[in-house]
Design a protein around this motif. Structure first.
Motif, short mmCIF file in Angstrom:
data_model
loop_
_atom_site.label_atom_id
_atom_site.label_comp_id
_atom_site.label_asym_id
_atom_site.label_seq_id
_atom_site.Cartn_x
_atom_site.Cartn_y
_atom_site.Cartn_z
N GLY A 27 0.80 -1.22 0.00
CA GLY A 27 0.00 0.00 0.00
C GLY A 27 0.83 1.26 0.00
O GLY A 27 0.31 2.34 -0.33
N ILE A 28 2.10 1.16 0.34
CA ILE A 28 2.96 2.34 0.38
C ILE A 28 3.07 2.99 -1.00
O ILE A 28 3.35 4.18 -1.13
N ASN A 29 2.82 2.21 -2.06
CA ASN A 29 2.99 2.72 -3.42
C ASN A 29 1.69 2.91 -4.18
O ASN A 29 1.70 3.42 -5.30
N ARG A 30 0.56 2.52 -3.61
CA ARG A 30 -0.70 2.60 -4.35
C ARG A 30 -1.05 4.03 -4.75
O ARG A 30 -1.64 4.26 -5.80
N GLN A 31 -0.70 4.97 -3.89
CA GLN A 31 -1.08 6.36 -4.15
C GLN A 31 -0.38 6.94 -5.39
O GLN A 31 -0.81 7.96 -5.92
N TYR A 32 0.69 6.27 -5.84
CA TYR A 32 1.43 6.78 -6.99
C TYR A 32 0.97 6.19 -8.32
O TYR A 32 1.29 6.73 -9.38
N LEU A 33 0.25 5.08 -8.29
CA LEU A 33 -0.06 4.37 -9.53
C LEU A 33 -0.93 5.20 -10.46
O LEU A 33 -0.78 5.14 -11.68
N ASP A 34 -1.86 5.95 -9.92
CA ASP A 34 -2.70 6.83 -10.72
C ASP A 34 -2.60 8.24 -10.17
O ASP A 34 -3.59 8.93 -9.95
N ALA A 35 -1.37 8.66 -9.96
CA ALA A 35 -1.10 9.92 -9.25
C ALA A 35 -1.42 11.14 -10.10
O ALA A 35 -1.35 11.11 -11.33
N ASP A 36 -1.73 12.23 -9.42
CA ASP A 36 -1.90 13.53 -10.06
C ASP A 36 -0.54 14.23 -10.06
O ASP A 36 -0.06 14.68 -9.01
N PRO A 37 0.13 14.32 -11.21
CA PRO A 37 1.48 14.89 -11.25
C PRO A 37 1.58 16.30 -10.69
O PRO A 37 2.56 16.64 -10.02
N GLU A 38 0.57 17.13 -10.96
CA GLU A 38 0.63 18.51 -10.48
C GLU A 38 0.58 18.57 -8.96
O GLU A 38 1.29 19.36 -8.33
N ARG A 39 -0.26 17.73 -8.38
CA ARG A 39 -0.33 17.69 -6.92
C ARG A 39 1.02 17.28 -6.33
O ARG A 39 1.53 17.90 -5.39
N TRP A 40 1.62 16.22 -6.88
CA TRP A 40 2.87 15.72 -6.32
C TRP A 40 4.06 16.62 -6.65
O TRP A 40 5.04 16.64 -5.92
N LYS A 41 3.94 17.36 -7.72
CA LYS A 41 5.00 18.34 -8.02
C LYS A 41 5.10 19.36 -6.90
O LYS A 41 6.19 19.79 -6.51
N GLY A 42 3.95 19.73 -6.35
CA GLY A 42 3.95 20.66 -5.23
C GLY A 42 4.54 20.07 -3.96
O GLY A 42 5.00 20.81 -3.08
N VAL A 43 4.54 18.74 -3.86
CA VAL A 43 5.13 18.06 -2.71
C VAL A 43 6.63 17.86 -2.91
O VAL A 43 7.45 18.14 -2.02
N PHE A 44 7.01 17.38 -4.09
CA PHE A 44 8.40 17.02 -4.35
C PHE A 44 9.28 18.22 -4.70
O PHE A 44 10.48 18.21 -4.42
N GLU A 45 8.71 19.22 -5.34
CA GLU A 45 9.51 20.32 -5.87
C GLU A 45 9.14 21.62 -5.19
O GLU A 45 8.54 22.52 -5.78
#
Length: 223
Positions: A27-45
Motif C-alpha cells: 500500500g505504500i505505493n498505491r497512491q502513486y499508480l494513478d497519481a496527479d502529477p501537479e499535486r505531487w510536483k507541489g510536494v516534491f519540488e
C-alpha cells in the motif's frame, strides 16, 4: 547511435506475478499508480525540501559528462530527470523510470516543452527497472529505495543494466532513532547499515559518501 526521440512509444513492462514476499506494505505505493502529477510536483519540488534545495549540488556530485547514459529510477515528477537530461546533453540519454504511468506521461510532456529529446520513458514494475542490459553508466535513486517492495530483485535488475564501469548513486532518508522524525521512523523500513548490507549482498561496493545532508544520506556504489 543518436538518442531516441521523445515520441518513442512508452515502454511498459509486462506485469509478472511477484516472486517472494514484499519487504514493505504494498500500500505504500498505491497512491502513486494513478497519481496527479501537479499535486505531487507541489510536494516534491518545493523550497524547504532538502532534495529540491540542493538539487544542483546533487547533480554536480554525480560528475556526469556529456554523452553519458543515466537512469533516474523512481523519477516521480521529473525534477532530477530534467536536470540529468540537460547535463548529459543531446549525445547522452536519460531513462525516466517509474511505476506510475501518469508520472511518466507528465515527464514526457515536460521534456517536450523544454525541448529535451534525449529521454526514454519507462513504466516499470516493483521487480525490475525494465532497462536494457549493459545500457547505463549511472543509476540514480533519490528517496525511492525505501519504496522497493522487492529490493533484491530490483538490485539484480540494476546490476544487469549497468555497464562494467557503471555506478549506482543512492539518496535516501536517514533512519536514526532519536534523530529522525517519527514519520521517517514509521515510513522508512531500514537504516544505513541494513541498506549497505543489502547492496553488498547484491554485489555492490560502497565507494564514496557525500556528506552535508541533514535528512538524507547520499552514497555511491560500484559493481
Amino acid at each position: 547511435m543518436s538518442p531516441p526521440l521523445l515520441a518513442e512509444t512508452l515502454a511498459e513492462t509486462t506485469r509478472a506475478e511477484p516472486r517472494g514476499t514484499p519487504v514493505v506494505e504494498p500500500g505504500i505505493n498505491r497512491q502513486y499508480l494513478d497519481a496527479d502529477p501537479e499535486r505531487w510536483k507541489g510536494v516534491f519540488e518545493r523550497e524547504g525540501r532538502e532534495l529540491f534545495d540542493r538539487r544542483h549540488e546533487i547533480i554536480d556530485a554525480l560528475q556526469l559528462t556529456p554523452g553519458d547514459s543515466v537512469a533516474d529510477v523512481g523519477a516521480g515528477t521529473g525534477l532530477f530527470t530534467m536536470l540529468l537530461a540537460e547535463r548529459v546533453g543531446r549525445a547522452g540519454r536519460v531513462y525516466a523510470v517509474d511505476i506510475s504511468p501518469t508520472f511518466i506521461e507528465a515527464i514526457q510532456a515536460r521534456a517536450a516543452a523544454s525541448g529535451l529529446d534525449n529521454l526514454v520513458p519507462i513504466v516499470n514494475s516493483q521487480q525490475t527497472v525494465s532497462l536494457p542490459a549493459n545500457s547505463v553508466d549511472l543509476v540514480f535513486i533519490a528517496d525511492t529505495y525505501h519504496h522497493f517492495e522487492y529490493p533484491q530483485q530490483m538490485l539484480d535488475s540494476i546490476r544487469k543494466a549497468l555497464r562494467p564501469t557503471g555506478r549506482l548513486a543512492l539518496i535516501d532518508f536517514r533512519r536514526l532513532p532519536g534523530f529522525s522524525s517519527g514519520w521517517i521512523m514509521r515510513h522508512v523500513r531500514a537504516g544505513q547499515g541494513q541498506v549497505i548490507d543489502e547492496l553488498e549482498a547484491a554485489g555492490f561496493t560502497l565507494v564514496a559518501t557525500v556528506s552535508g545532508c541533514k535528512t538524507n544520506g547520499f552514497k555511491f556504489y560500484r559493481q
